[in-house]
Design an enzyme around this catalytic site. Structure first.
Site, PDB file in Angstrom:
ATOM      1  N   ASP A 156       0.913  -1.168   0.005  1.00 16.50           N
ATOM      2  CA  ASP A 156      -0.072   0.022  -0.098  1.00 16.50           C
ATOM      3  C   ASP A 156       1.066   1.206  -0.175  1.00 16.50           C
ATOM      4  O   ASP A 156       1.767   1.423   0.807  1.00 16.50           O
ATOM      5  CB  ASP A 156      -0.920   0.099   1.415  1.00 16.50           C
ATOM      6  CG  ASP A 156      -1.749   1.332   1.393  1.00 16.50           C
ATOM      7  OD1 ASP A 156      -2.723   1.322   0.533  1.00 16.50           O
ATOM      8  OD2 ASP A 156      -1.273   2.228   2.217  1.00 16.50           O
ATOM      9  N   ILE A 157       0.384   2.154  -0.956  1.00 17.59           N
ATOM     10  CA  ILE A 157       1.368   3.631  -0.959  1.00 17.59           C
ATOM     11  C   ILE A 157       0.227   4.440   0.048  1.00 17.59           C
ATOM     12  O   ILE A 157      -0.663   4.773  -0.308  1.00 17.59           O
ATOM     13  CB  ILE A 157       1.527   3.874  -2.368  1.00 17.59           C
ATOM     14  CG1 ILE A 157       2.173   3.026  -3.184  1.00 17.59           C
ATOM     15  CG2 ILE A 157       2.215   5.483  -2.356  1.00 17.59           C
ATOM     16  CD1 ILE A 157       3.721   2.475  -2.805  1.00 17.59           C
TER      17      ILE A 157
ATOM     18  N   HIS B  11       5.766  14.588 -15.521  1.00 17.30           N
ATOM     19  CA  HIS B  11       6.296  15.718 -15.548  1.00 17.30           C
ATOM     20  C   HIS B  11       6.376  16.497 -14.347  1.00 17.30           C
ATOM     21  O   HIS B  11       5.333  16.389 -13.432  1.00 17.30           O
ATOM     22  CB  HIS B  11       5.821  16.663 -16.719  1.00 17.30           C
ATOM     23  CG  HIS B  11       4.520  17.201 -16.607  1.00 17.30           C
ATOM     24  ND1 HIS B  11       4.363  18.402 -15.857  1.00 17.30           N
ATOM     25  CD2 HIS B  11       3.183  16.719 -16.705  1.00 17.30           C
ATOM     26  CE1 HIS B  11       3.130  18.730 -15.863  1.00 17.30           C
ATOM     27  NE2 HIS B  11       2.321  17.805 -16.427  1.00 17.30           N
TER      28      HIS B  11
ATOM     29  N   ASP C   5      -1.351  19.278 -11.243  1.00 17.01           N
ATOM     30  CA  ASP C   5      -0.890  19.278 -12.536  1.00 17.01           C
ATOM     31  C   ASP C   5       0.782  19.844 -12.555  1.00 17.01           C
ATOM     32  O   ASP C   5       0.899  20.967 -12.782  1.00 17.01           O
ATOM     33  CB  ASP C   5      -1.414  20.125 -13.682  1.00 17.01           C
ATOM     34  CG  ASP C   5      -0.872  19.928 -15.107  1.00 17.01           C
ATOM     35  OD1 ASP C   5      -0.342  18.933 -15.544  1.00 17.01           O
ATOM     36  OD2 ASP C   5      -1.265  20.676 -15.880  1.00 17.01           O
TER      37      ASP C   5
ATOM     38  N   GLU D  12       7.286  19.987 -19.975  1.00 10.55           N
ATOM     39  CA  GLU D  12       6.283  19.213 -20.387  1.00 10.55           C
ATOM     40  C   GLU D  12       5.262  20.329 -20.916  1.00 10.55           C
ATOM     41  O   GLU D  12       4.581  20.197 -22.068  1.00 10.55           O
ATOM     42  CB  GLU D  12       5.546  18.237 -19.651  1.00 10.55           C
ATOM     43  CG  GLU D  12       4.647  17.303 -20.032  1.00 10.55           C
ATOM     44  CD  GLU D  12       3.049  18.068 -19.812  1.00 10.55           C
ATOM     45  OE1 GLU D  12       2.023  17.645 -20.445  1.00 10.55           O
ATOM     46  OE2 GLU D  12       2.941  19.215 -19.404  1.00 10.55           O
TER      47      GLU D  12
ATOM     48  N   ASP E 248       0.026  11.838 -15.094  1.00 15.46           N
ATOM     49  CA  ASP E 248      -0.023  12.939 -15.295  1.00 15.46           C
ATOM     50  C   ASP E 248      -1.577  13.634 -14.728  1.00 15.46           C
ATOM     51  O   ASP E 248      -2.500  13.237 -15.473  1.00 15.46           O
ATOM     52  CB  ASP E 248      -0.027  13.522 -16.794  1.00 15.46           C
ATOM     53  CG  ASP E 248       0.205  15.040 -17.023  1.00 15.46           C
ATOM     54  OD1 ASP E 248       0.059  15.704 -16.122  1.00 15.46           O
ATOM     55  OD2 ASP E 248       0.852  15.433 -18.178  1.00 15.46           O
TER      56      ASP E 248
ATOM     57  N   ASP F 170      -5.008   8.380  -3.621  1.00 17.77           N
ATOM     58  CA  ASP F 170      -4.711   7.262  -2.852  1.00 17.77           C
ATOM     59  C   ASP F 170      -4.752   6.141  -3.919  1.00 17.77           C
ATOM     60  O   ASP F 170      -4.070   5.242  -4.017  1.00 17.77           O
ATOM     61  CB  ASP F 170      -5.546   7.114  -1.904  1.00 17.77           C
ATOM     62  CG  ASP F 170      -5.305   5.795  -0.944  1.00 17.77           C
ATOM     63  OD1 ASP F 170      -3.972   5.422  -0.907  1.00 17.77           O
ATOM     64  OD2 ASP F 170      -6.031   5.505   0.048  1.00 17.77           O
TER      65      ASP F 170
END
Length: 320
Positions: free
Chosen positions: A42-43, A124, A136, A170, A199, A301
């Site tokens: 799990d991250i 990016h 972003d 980017e 992204d 998540d």
């Protein structure tokens, strides 16, 4: 002496009768334990968000953005590189020139794995000049970073060679990833088993889009989301608008995830994903309000865990 099939069968039955159940049990056992894929960890979304907080602080201290050619971008690179160096990665900076300024790509290689089979995950790292660029693309950059750190914590020994990358410029037209791919020889390009791109993976009014490019990579992500009971759609809006295009144009298999940008969520999408129909997936797209407040924790998540799942699965680390 070569026995007939009938003679061989009789001999086997005779031996089994002499040895009894021990022989029967042994014959039933497989020759070796099957090889199975290791499950990805799990991250923790809290760890991913901690990186976003650092990127926000970097932007705030450097004119409000992390754009190409601005001090906030190089500070972002240095933050990531320090984390990766401490975790045992071999890091390098690739420089290129764009709009009269030096650009930087950060590359991190995990030791080991088959160098003729490279699996790369990337995002990016630059923002536009109009804001800090936290969704972003702080979200993709932070999730790729935390997955790389998870590889280190696990001391993973994958069959494929794992590489991670963070691209500059980017927002000026995929310039960093294009410079990287153009620097590869034909032989080096042929070593890539796949490139995974992330992204905008925490949009505040999120959708769950999967790149529909390489079938094996696409299936890996779709199967993961099917296991969560979360429907996905193919990412057709983002095709060619992010760094995977640089790899795809060079014949490298690509895949990735996306939660939407300035496009509006339809009623049908709101019905299956929740959120607000008729509103943008990210109302702060390329704006000054793209801050740490502009992130959906659930989407971040899920996508961070999906990223790790793909690295563990496609990298084919195995245990016997």
């Amino acid at each position: 002496m070569i026995l007939s099939a009938r003679s061989r069968a009789a001999a086997v039955l005779a031996v089994a009768a002499l040895l009894g159940p021990v022989a029967t049990q042994a014959a039933a056992q497989p020759a070796a334990t099957p090889v199975t894929a290791l499950a990805a960890p799990d991250i923790p979304v809290s760890s991913v968000k901690a990186h976003l907080t650092q990127l926000q602080s970097i932007a705030t201290a450097n004119g409000g953005n992390r754009a190409h050619g601005r001090p906030g971008y190089l500070a972002s690179v240095n933050y990531l590189r320090a984390k990766l160096d401490a975790a045992g990665f071999t890091t390098s900076l690739q420089t290129f020139t764009a709009s009269g300024a030096t650009g930087y790509n950060l590359i991190a290689d995990w030791p080991g794995g088959d160098p003729s089979q490279v699996l790369m995950a990337g995002a990016h790292l630059d923002s536009t000049t109009s804001g800090p660029g936290i969704n972003d693309n702080g979200t993709g950059s932070a999730a790729v970073l935390e997955t790389a750190l998870a590889v280190s914590r696990a001391q993973l020994k994958p069959e494929k060679h794992l590489r991670f990358g963070w691209w500059g410029a980017e927002e000026l037209g995929l310039l960093g990833s294009r410079a990287y791919v153009n620097s590869l020889s034909t032989a080096q390009r042929a070593t890539f088993a796949g490139y995974l791109n992330f992204d905008m993976i925490g949009s505040p009014n999120p959708g769950y889009f999967v790149y529909d490019d390489d079938p094996a990579i696409e299936k890996t992500f779709k199967d993961y989301y099917a296991g969560l009971g979360v429907p996905t759609e193919p990412d057709r809006v983002g095709d060619g608008r992010s760094d995977h295009a640089s790899f795809k144009n060079a014949g490298i298999p690509v895949g990735g995830l996306f939660t939407g940008a300035g496009e509006r969520k339809t009623a049908a999408q709101a019905q299956k994903w929740g959120g607000a129909s008729g509103q943008s997936f990210d109302r702060c797209y390329h704006s000054s309000c793209d801050t740490t407040a502009n992130v959906n924790d659930t989407a971040l998540d899920r996508n961070s865990d999906a990223l790790a799942h793909a690295v563990w699965t496609l990298g084919a680390p195995t245990v016997r």
